[in-house]
Design an enzyme around this catalytic site. Structure first.
Site, PDB file in Angstrom:
ATOM      1  CB  ILE A 116      -0.933   0.020   1.228  1.00 21.93           C
ATOM      2  CG1 ILE A 116      -1.831  -1.216   1.229  1.00 21.93           C
ATOM      3  CG2 ILE A 116      -1.790   1.284   1.213  1.00 21.93           C
ATOM      4  CD1 ILE A 116      -2.768  -1.301   2.425  1.00 21.93           C
ATOM      5  N   PRO A 117       1.054   1.872  -1.152  1.00 16.93           N
ATOM      6  CG  PRO A 117       0.786   2.729  -3.325  1.00 16.93           C
ATOM      7  CD  PRO A 117       0.206   1.732  -2.357  1.00 16.93           C
ATOM      8  CB  CYS A 118       1.305   5.234   2.772  1.00 13.22           C
ATOM      9  SG  CYS A 118       2.693   4.550   3.684  1.00 13.22           S
ATOM     10  CG  HIS A 119       6.241   5.135  -0.964  1.00 10.78           C
ATOM     11  ND1 HIS A 119       5.612   3.907  -0.912  1.00 10.78           N
ATOM     12  CD2 HIS A 119       6.685   5.271  -2.237  1.00 10.78           C
ATOM     13  CE1 HIS A 119       5.698   3.329  -2.101  1.00 10.78           C
ATOM     14  NE2 HIS A 119       6.329   4.134  -2.929  1.00 10.78           N
TER      15      HIS A 119
END
Length: 159
Positions: A116-119
């Site tokens: 989950i690419p929260c970056h």
DNA sequence: GTTCCGTATATAG
DNA sequence: CTATATACGGAAC
């Protein structure tokens, strides 16, 4: 029992439950810690991702059961952000009819970074925060070519 | 550059 | 329920 992968000064631990990702944690690799148990597909994908390949993690399922409805809504939205693209907390907030701070609060509960690419969610001015240290966030963004790459980011700074 | 306030959500007491 | 803490943003200084 978590699986561990360590490379490029980055240690990734993954906890699975059947075919679902329970938790992923990131940290700077400590001296002497570099065993890799590449026993699952996800490690191949993460390794390729860290090599700069455009990996799609959408086929993996993540356990969001213990999160609030709001947090699940935000994280599911974040999963749709394409590789190499960044959006701001404010943009997501406008999209979901909430506030930038609330977005950040939900992202801080992300159980599975990278997958989950929260970056890819950053501040309008600076990078914003990252639960595992902004140095790692910067590293991931550099891997994706979202920000200029600088040599050996992870070993330069602390958190 | 700083400081201050509005905002939405979560958590503790 | 009230107080406090945030992975923010924007205005004001």
């Amino acid at each position: 029992m978590p699986h561990t992968l360590s490379r490029d000064n980055l240690t990734v631990t993954i906890t699975l439950y059947h075919n679902t990702i329970r938790k992923i944690t990131l940290s700077k690799a400590r001296h002497g810690l570099k065993k890799a148990e590449n026993t699952i597909d996800l490690f191949d994908d993460i390794s390729a991702y860290l090599d700069g390949e455009r990996v799609d993690f959408s086929r993996y399922s993540v356990d969001l059961e213990n999160l609030t409805d709001f947090q699940q809504m935000v994280l599911n939205k974040v999963r749709q952000i394409p590789y190499g693209v960044t959006v701001t907390y404010g943009m997501l907030a406008k999209d979901l009819q909430t506030s930038p701070r609330a977005i950040g609060g939900a992202l801080s509960k992300n159980p599975a970074p990278i997958v989950i690419p929260c970056h890819r969610v950053i501040g309008k001015h600076g990078l914003g925060g990252f639960a595992w240290g902004v140095t790692i966030k910067k590293h991931l963004l550099e891997v994706e070519g979202s920000i200029d790459s600088q040599p050996d980011v992870l070993s330069r700074l602390d958190d």
